[in-house]
Design a protein around this motif. Structure first.
Motif, PDB file in Angstrom:
ATOM      1  N   GLY A 160       0.801  -1.219   0.000  1.00 44.08           N
ATOM      2  CA  GLY A 160       0.000   0.000   0.000  1.00 44.08           C
ATOM      3  C   GLY A 160       0.834   1.270   0.000  1.00 44.08           C
ATOM      4  O   GLY A 160       0.291   2.367  -0.142  1.00 44.08           O
ATOM      5  N   LEU A 161       2.154   1.139   0.169  1.00 48.01           N
ATOM      6  CA  LEU A 161       3.045   2.301   0.142  1.00 48.01           C
ATOM      7  C   LEU A 161       4.108   2.110  -0.925  1.00 48.01           C
ATOM      8  O   LEU A 161       4.593   1.001  -1.137  1.00 48.01           O
ATOM      9  N   LEU A 162       4.484   3.213  -1.573  1.00 45.41           N
ATOM     10  CA  LEU A 162       5.534   3.200  -2.588  1.00 45.41           C
ATOM     11  C   LEU A 162       6.687   4.076  -2.138  1.00 45.41           C
ATOM     12  O   LEU A 162       6.480   5.163  -1.593  1.00 45.41           O
ATOM     13  N   ALA A 163       7.907   3.617  -2.398  1.00 37.41           N
ATOM     14  CA  ALA A 163       9.089   4.421  -2.090  1.00 37.41           C
ATOM     15  C   ALA A 163       9.231   5.519  -3.141  1.00 37.41           C
ATOM     16  O   ALA A 163       9.261   5.241  -4.335  1.00 37.41           O
ATOM     17  N   ARG A 171      25.605   4.471   8.306  1.00 39.11           N
ATOM     18  CA  ARG A 171      25.054   3.145   8.590  1.00 39.11           C
ATOM     19  C   ARG A 171      23.542   3.083   8.414  1.00 39.11           C
ATOM     20  O   ARG A 171      22.922   2.072   8.691  1.00 39.11           O
ATOM     21  N   GLY A 172      22.944   4.185   7.969  1.00 35.13           N
ATOM     22  CA  GLY A 172      21.497   4.241   7.841  1.00 35.13           C
ATOM     23  C   GLY A 172      21.013   4.468   6.421  1.00 35.13           C
ATOM     24  O   GLY A 172      21.772   4.800   5.515  1.00 35.13           O
ATOM     25  N   ARG A 173      19.720   4.263   6.256  1.00 36.20           N
ATOM     26  CA  ARG A 173      19.039   4.506   4.978  1.00 36.20           C
ATOM     27  C   ARG A 173      17.774   5.283   5.275  1.00 36.20           C
ATOM     28  O   ARG A 173      17.004   4.930   6.168  1.00 36.20           O
ATOM     29  N   LEU A 174      17.550   6.336   4.511  1.00 34.32           N
ATOM     30  CA  LEU A 174      16.314   7.105   4.585  1.00 34.32           C
ATOM     31  C   LEU A 174      15.435   6.710   3.404  1.00 34.32           C
ATOM     32  O   LEU A 174      15.915   6.692   2.264  1.00 34.32           O
ATOM     33  N   THR A 175      14.196   6.408   3.673  1.00 36.88           N
ATOM     34  CA  THR A 175      13.246   6.108   2.609  1.00 36.88           C
ATOM     35  C   THR A 175      12.048   7.029   2.769  1.00 36.88           C
ATOM     36  O   THR A 175      11.451   7.084   3.851  1.00 36.88           O
ATOM     37  N   LEU A 176      11.734   7.775   1.719  1.00 29.70           N
ATOM     38  CA  LEU A 176      10.518   8.587   1.698  1.00 29.70           C
ATOM     39  C   LEU A 176       9.455   7.781   0.971  1.00 29.70           C
ATOM     40  O   LEU A 176       9.689   7.283  -0.127  1.00 29.70           O
ATOM     41  N   LEU A 177       8.309   7.673   1.614  1.00 23.69           N
ATOM     42  CA  LEU A 177       7.226   6.844   1.107  1.00 23.69           C
ATOM     43  C   LEU A 177       5.957   7.672   0.907  1.00 23.69           C
ATOM     44  O   LEU A 177       5.755   8.678   1.590  1.00 23.69           O
ATOM     45  N   ARG A 178       5.133   7.213  -0.013  1.00 23.91           N
ATOM     46  CA  ARG A 178       3.809   7.788  -0.262  1.00 23.91           C
ATOM     47  C   ARG A 178       2.804   6.664  -0.359  1.00 23.91           C
ATOM     48  O   ARG A 178       3.156   5.527  -0.659  1.00 23.91           O
ATOM     49  N   ARG A 179       1.570   7.004  -0.167  1.00 26.56           N
ATOM     50  CA  ARG A 179       0.501   6.016  -0.323  1.00 26.56           C
ATOM     51  C   ARG A 179       0.381   5.656  -1.797  1.00 26.56           C
ATOM     52  O   ARG A 179       0.446   6.517  -2.667  1.00 26.56           O
ATOM     53  N   GLU A 180       0.189   4.374  -2.047  1.00 24.28           N
ATOM     54  CA  GLU A 180      -0.012   3.876  -3.410  1.00 24.28           C
ATOM     55  C   GLU A 180      -1.339   4.436  -3.929  1.00 24.28           C
ATOM     56  O   GLU A 180      -2.341   4.381  -3.211  1.00 24.28           O
ATOM     57  N   PRO A 181      -1.352   4.975  -5.144  1.00 20.59           N
ATOM     58  CA  PRO A 181      -2.625   5.490  -5.673  1.00 20.59           C
ATOM     59  C   PRO A 181      -3.677   4.385  -5.759  1.00 20.59           C
ATOM     60  O   PRO A 181      -3.366   3.256  -6.123  1.00 20.59           O
ATOM     61  N   THR A 182      -4.891   4.730  -5.428  1.00 23.49           N
ATOM     62  CA  THR A 182      -5.982   3.752  -5.521  1.00 23.49           C
ATOM     63  C   THR A 182      -6.606   3.830  -6.907  1.00 23.49           C
ATOM     64  O   THR A 182      -6.786   4.922  -7.444  1.00 23.49           O
ATOM     65  N   PRO A 183      -6.907   2.670  -7.477  1.00 22.39           N
ATOM     66  CA  PRO A 183      -7.463   2.673  -8.845  1.00 22.39           C
ATOM     67  C   PRO A 183      -8.868   3.226  -8.916  1.00 22.39           C
ATOM     68  O   PRO A 183      -9.594   3.314  -8.018  1.00 22.39           O
TER      69      PRO A 183
END
Length: 183
Positions: A160-163, A171-183
């Motif tokens: 349900g989320l997309l990067a 030693r870290g990773r940042l990921t920005l996520l958004r909600r997956e578009p609903t059809p």
């Protein structure tokens, strides 16, 4: 640890002692807020949640940059004491609330958040579990931005989320996520 920009720029933050909390490094916070600023434009009046909050550095940085309100959530008693201390020192009581307890057990939201910041313990999967729950409980809307910090070799996958983007920093990773578009 200091606030990087905004109203409280350069002011020191208290942080919990011991190994229970891993503070987000200044370089990581600077990169994160640069990435967010380029996407959000402004933090003015945003509704923010700082989850696995530790010292509250991420949420306080957002408040310093103009966010309207921040909810801080952590289950560690020492961290909660430090968060409350930092909120008091910055005179931010009217723009902040603190909720003790596990992020993975949060209740349904009355409205979505504009920005959700998560810095869970590395290699536990707690961030993915929390985001799955937050998505199902109405915390995440179509316009919500989510920032998740993980170990550099973790690649979070949440249905349900997309990067939107990822950055490896030390030693870290940042990921920005958004909600997956609903059809």
């Amino acid at each position: 640890m200091r606030i990087i920009a905004g109203e409280w720029r350069g002011r020191r933050l208290a942080s919990p002692s011991g190994d229970a909390t891993r503070p987000t490094a200044d370089r990581m916070r600077e990169t994160l807020f640069s990435m967010l600023a380029s996407r959000l434009g402004s933090f003015e009046d945003l509704r923010v949640a700082d989850l696995f909050a530790g010292s509250g550095a991420l949420g306080l940085e957002a408040l310093s940059r103009g966010a309207g309100h921040c909810l801080f959530v952590d289950e560690d008693r020492a961290a909660l004491d430090v968060i409350r201390e930092n909120i008091a020192v910055f005179d931010a009581r009217d723009r902040a609330s603190v909720e003790p307890g596990s992020v993975t057990r949060l209740r349904a939201a009355s409205e979505t958040y504009d920005l959700i910041l998560l810095d869970p313990p590395y290699r536990t999967g707690a961030g993915e579990v929390a985001l799955d729950r937050l998505l199902r409980l109405g915390w995440i809307g179509d316009a919500t931005w989510i920032a998740l910090e993980t170990a550099f070799d973790e690649e979070p996958q949440i249905k349900g989320l997309l990067a939107d983007t990822t950055r490896k920093i030390g030693r870290g990773r940042l990921t920005l996520l958004r909600r997956e578009p609903t059809p």
